[in-house]
Design an enzyme around this catalytic site. Structure first.
Site, PDB file in Angstrom:
ATOM      1  N   ARG A  18       0.678  -1.406  -0.026  1.00 24.50           N
ATOM      2  CA  ARG A  18      -0.090  -0.104  -0.131  1.00 24.50           C
ATOM      3  C   ARG A  18       0.797   1.183  -0.180  1.00 24.50           C
ATOM      4  O   ARG A  18       0.709   2.453  -0.611  1.00 24.50           O
ATOM      5  CB  ARG A  18      -1.111   0.191   1.106  1.00 24.50           C
ATOM      6  CG  ARG A  18      -1.978  -1.041   1.219  1.00 24.50           C
ATOM      7  CD  ARG A  18      -2.826  -1.133   1.717  1.00 24.50           C
ATOM      8  NE  ARG A  18      -2.719  -1.238   3.004  1.00 24.50           N
ATOM      9  CZ  ARG A  18      -2.734  -1.018   4.498  1.00 24.50           C
ATOM     10  NH1 ARG A  18      -3.478  -0.277   4.575  1.00 24.50           N
ATOM     11  NH2 ARG A  18      -1.983  -1.620   5.775  1.00 24.50           N
ATOM     12  N   ASN A  36      -6.256  -2.779   1.899  1.00 26.69           N
ATOM     13  CA  ASN A  36      -6.278  -4.785   1.811  1.00 26.69           C
ATOM     14  C   ASN A  36      -7.559  -5.080   1.905  1.00 26.69           C
ATOM     15  O   ASN A  36      -8.292  -3.765   2.800  1.00 26.69           O
ATOM     16  CB  ASN A  36      -5.477  -4.462   3.514  1.00 26.69           C
ATOM     17  CG  ASN A  36      -4.416  -4.640   3.285  1.00 26.69           C
ATOM     18  OD1 ASN A  36      -3.573  -4.756   2.367  1.00 26.69           O
ATOM     19  ND2 ASN A  36      -3.846  -4.724   3.865  1.00 26.69           N
TER      20      ASN A  36
END
Length: 88
Positions: A18, A36
């Site tokens: 990320r 996520n």
């Protein structure tokens, strides 16, 4: 402006995917977000000009060095005019 939603499978959580995605998007001037998912995948939305967004979709197929991507599903969506890029 275009928008792509990607779902990335493989070893993509716990490998700085990320944050690496956020930095890669910012360097290309792409807006959107990344998060996520409970099933172990990563979901991201990229908005911007066609070429930088395509570069981010391609980046998603590899991710950061520690990731092992086994699949990427790409969906076209209407652009919303997002500002910035966030990690959710």
């Amino acid at each position: 402006m275009i928008r792509k939603r990607v779902l990335v499978a493989g070893r993509v959580q716990g490998v700085a995917f990320r944050d690496s995605c956020r930095r890669a998007a910012a360097s290309r001037g792409v807006t959107g977000w990344v998060r996520n998912l409970p099933d172990g995948r990563v979901e991201a939305v990229f908005e911007g000009a066609e070429e930088p967004v395509a570069a981010m979709v391609a980046w998603s197929g590899q991710g950061p060095r520690a990731a092992h991507v086994t699949g990427v599903v790409v969906h076209d969506e209407p652009a919303e005019g997002l500002a910035g890029f966030s990690v959710r």
